[in-house]
Design a protein around this motif. Structure first.
Motif, PDB file in Angstrom:
ATOM      1  N   LYS A  58       0.683  -1.049   0.059  1.00  0.00           N
ATOM      2  CA  LYS A  58      -0.048  -0.125  -0.154  1.00  0.00           C
ATOM      3  C   LYS A  58       0.626   1.181  -0.114  1.00  0.00           C
ATOM      4  O   LYS A  58       0.376   2.406  -0.497  1.00  0.00           O
ATOM      5  N   ASN A  59       2.085   1.090   0.174  1.00  0.00           N
ATOM      6  CA  ASN A  59       2.890   2.391   0.637  1.00  0.00           C
ATOM      7  C   ASN A  59       3.524   2.815  -0.982  1.00  0.00           C
ATOM      8  O   ASN A  59       3.480   3.940  -1.274  1.00  0.00           O
ATOM      9  N   ILE A  60       3.401   1.760  -2.103  1.00  0.00           N
ATOM     10  CA  ILE A  60       3.720   2.062  -3.289  1.00  0.00           C
ATOM     11  C   ILE A  60       2.433   2.861  -4.131  1.00  0.00           C
ATOM     12  O   ILE A  60       2.652   3.714  -4.724  1.00  0.00           O
ATOM     13  N   VAL A  61       1.162   2.401  -3.515  1.00  0.00           N
ATOM     14  CA  VAL A  61       0.231   3.067  -3.868  1.00  0.00           C
ATOM     15  C   VAL A  61       0.048   4.575  -3.554  1.00  0.00           C
ATOM     16  O   VAL A  61      -0.495   5.261  -4.209  1.00  0.00           O
ATOM     17  N   ALA A  62       0.501   4.461  -2.258  1.00  0.00           N
ATOM     18  CA  ALA A  62       0.359   5.878  -1.697  1.00  0.00           C
ATOM     19  C   ALA A  62       1.243   6.873  -2.337  1.00  0.00           C
ATOM     20  O   ALA A  62       0.728   8.069  -2.626  1.00  0.00           O
ATOM     21  N   LYS A 112      13.221   7.523   6.973  1.00  0.00           N
ATOM     22  CA  LYS A 112      13.076   6.963   5.721  1.00  0.00           C
ATOM     23  C   LYS A 112      11.771   6.779   5.320  1.00  0.00           C
ATOM     24  O   LYS A 112      10.691   6.225   6.085  1.00  0.00           O
ATOM     25  N   LEU A 113      11.343   7.066   4.128  1.00  0.00           N
ATOM     26  CA  LEU A 113      10.182   6.648   3.554  1.00  0.00           C
ATOM     27  C   LEU A 113      10.031   5.308   2.995  1.00  0.00           C
ATOM     28  O   LEU A 113      11.198   4.574   2.607  1.00  0.00           O
ATOM     29  N   GLN A 114       9.033   4.356   3.723  1.00  0.00           N
ATOM     30  CA  GLN A 114       8.914   2.840   3.310  1.00  0.00           C
ATOM     31  C   GLN A 114       8.462   2.777   1.879  1.00  0.00           C
ATOM     32  O   GLN A 114       9.145   1.805   1.260  1.00  0.00           O
ATOM     33  N   GLY A 115       7.981   3.620   1.309  1.00  0.00           N
ATOM     34  CA  GLY A 115       7.187   3.397  -0.040  1.00  0.00           C
ATOM     35  C   GLY A 115       8.517   3.250  -1.285  1.00  0.00           C
ATOM     36  O   GLY A 115       8.190   2.396  -1.961  1.00  0.00           O
TER      37      GLY A 115
END
Lengths: 413, 413
Positions: free
Chosen positions: A272-276, A365-368
């Motif tokens: 979901k982090n990629i989608v965000a 850091k950003l997880q996405g």
């Protein structure tokens, strides 16, 4: 809540980790052990990475006579507040902070893991041989560990390292909101180890030191099953099942649904982090709510497809579309989560997202962006990037090989 | 786009309705007939309820010499802009406005319906006998007609009244954003009538006046099938199938997915408004993103359950969770739709939602409050309110029998 049956022993619960989310979960767990003392020992141990802290002047516990720094564990145990990582939230008196990993997990039958990704392996190595061999774990750590070779769930990494079974907890849960007892939901995933029907039926062990084994079917990312030997929980404990886990985590402000699908719950929290990121870019472009909803829809479909493809029959696609860890967490993350916010700012400021990350996240850091790169490497190795056009578009944009304006035509089906 | 095969005749398309959304759809349709003149006649007729209009001074078409009001149809045909309902948007020159229903639909094989709810029946009555008996329809009208007795899809109402087959179009589509060619997605649902295998195979009619009949299986709300006789499309036309419908509606800024599930697409468009009310209230309470995502999740589940329960085998639950008409439209409606906004304001101002509706909507009505009352009457008659706790909570709150603060405990499972 005294209906879980007459067992001779109660579960002892330990929480490994005491950051923002770790402390919020420890608070819930301690509230529930106190309210269900027929099933659980009231006292909950929480492992705290020891450090020196000062109580801020704004705190009601500030003491002008106290001039030198104090140990965080001592502060937590004296004033029942994690002044460093969850300030302003009163903690239950039966939650005890300990600086010793070994002391924390001693005699504990249920271990709740809530650590930053980078400390998981090291901490589990330190725990080897220190835990009860029949303990059970729940990982509250979001995300998965993806490499070119495959996908490892953190719950699996913990379970394999310690030789125990470990489930997962994930949901639309912003830690501070949960700590303030604002209503939310979560998903607990636990596919209880079962007796292997092909082996001679083992007797339930009457005491803790006995080593009757059960086998359980463990899933790897190819959708294949493999067998892992686990030690049976002695029969004097209530079995660790969905009812016990609901009793341990469910509060009036924290609604729990327990499911079997550990993989679905875990990979939702990562993908979901990629989608965000995509939702943030589209929102930053000023394309409106229709367009944002469109990328979220496509993202949700790719999450389902990813689950079906790499976890095959072991995954329940309804985890993505019906559980808090799936669609609800996706919605929260695309509303105001940090991946969404930084992506949106990067379009509005016409800055690379790495620069936004530096200026906005105080070194976090950003997880996405990490997950996007890992997932793309994996998809590329499998030769199936084109089956995941949104995930692929996000990675290309991060690599500077595509522009946000190309998303609609790229994902057109 | 010349691959749809060599047919002697082309489809003639008419749009019945010319409001905000009606004109936006007519623009798309006319763009596509012009671009695909092997399948469609270029000229698209649009029925306009005639009225007198004045061109505002801000318009580039304002003419100070023109002092008397003009007919809306004449203005549209002269300056190619619907100055009243879609001002500022250039319309294709091949879109022709007509004040006559009969002229609009004459010889049309594809009828696109886009009217306010209250005009559907009356307009269809006027169209009886005026349309080609083998015409096919697409309803762009959101919502369904629910009473104690059952649920009627607007597409069914249109189809039954006119004796034709009618599909549906619905999605996360804010009309003005679509008209401005901001990227969005939509769902077209069309379960093409088929030859009845039990009847003697009819020959395809070589000319339009012949009356070979096909039968098709029509679904009512009990999940039962019933047979409706329909007239076959003459074989000199390209069949009205998913490919033709995609060609008619898909644009680079308006991505279309065509599915079979007319019921799912239609009831999503109605039920999501109930969920949007709950999301607005929860947001108005300041409960945060976790809580809002939780009611959306529960609402989506109840939409799926409603579909499964009342449309049985004929519904595809993936319509709700994977299509634009389902989860994406839900997300858009819970972001800034009018049901969401009015519900949120009603909590913030501590005002009944009916008062907010009056002060905010200039005489227009909220769909969510109407649908909630209708759906509740229906569920109550079936004795299954408790299987839909969120829908039921929304209705009780609207009736003043429950407070928003009780939502979490009411929907707890």
């Amino acid at each position: 809540m005294g209906s879980l049956g007459p067992y001779q022993r109660k579960h002892k619960v330990a929480v490994v980790g005491s950051g923002n989310w770790g402390t919020a979960i420890a608070k819930i767990v301690a509230e529930n052990t106190a309210a269900n003392s027929d099933v659980f020992q009231e006292k909950v141990e929480m492992w705290v990475f020891e450090e020196d802290v000062e109580i801020p002047k704004t705190s009601q516990h500030y003491d002008p006579a106290q001039t030198s720094p104090q140990k965080l564990t001592e502060v937590i145990n004296r004033i029942h507040e994690n002044v460093k990582y969850l300030p302003g939230i009163p903690l239950p008196a039966n939650l005890h902070a300990s600086p010793s990993l070994e002391e924390t997990v001693k005699d504990s039958t249920i271990l709740v893991f809530n650590l930053p990704h980078q400390f998981i392996i090291k901490t589990c190595e330190q725990l080897k041989g220190k835990i009860l061999p029949y303990a059970r774990g729940i990982s509250c750590i979001k995300g998965v560990d993806v490499s070119e070779e495959g996908i490892n769930l953190f719950s699996e990494t913990i379970g394999k390292t310690l030789g125990i079974y470990c489930g997962a907890l994930s949901g639309a849960n912003i830690a501070n909101e949960v700590a303030q007892e604002k209503w939310s939901e979560t998903s607990v995933a636990y596919d209880a180890p079962t007796l292997d029907s092909k082996a001679p039926t083992p007797q339930r062990s009457p005491n803790a030191s006995q080593t009757d084994l059960v086998q359980f079917e463990h899933k790897d990312t190819s959708g294949q099953f493999s067998r892992v030997k686990l030690q049976a929980l002695p029969s004097e404990y209530p079995p660790v099942d969905h009812a016990v886990l609901k009793t341990l985590f469910h509060r009036h402000y924290f609604h729990v649904r327990v499911v079997n699908d550990v993989a679905g719950v875990s990979i939702s929290g990562a993908l979901k982090n990629i989608v965000a990121l995509a939702a943030g870019w589209v929102d930053g472009m000023g394309w409106g709510d229709n367009a944002k909803a469109a990328v979220m829809r496509v993202g949700l479909m790719e999450m389902v497809r990813f689950g079906e493809k790499f976890f095959g029959a072991t995954i329940d696609t309804r985890t993505f579309t019906e559980e808090s860890a799936g669609v609800a967490d996706l919605i929260t993350s695309c509303s105001g989560g940090r991946n969404f916010r930084c992506a949106k700012l990067s379009v509005e400021r016409n800055q690379p997202i790495g620069e936004v990350e530096k200026s906005e996240l105080n070194g976090q850091k950003l997880q996405g962006t990490l997950t996007s790169a890992e997932v793309n490497k994996f998809l590329k190795k499998q030769g199936i990037e084109d089956q995941f056009p949104l995930f692929t578009a996000v990675n290309r944009i991060l690599e500077g090989k595509m522009s946000v304006a190309d998303i609609p035509s790229h994902i057109e089906r």
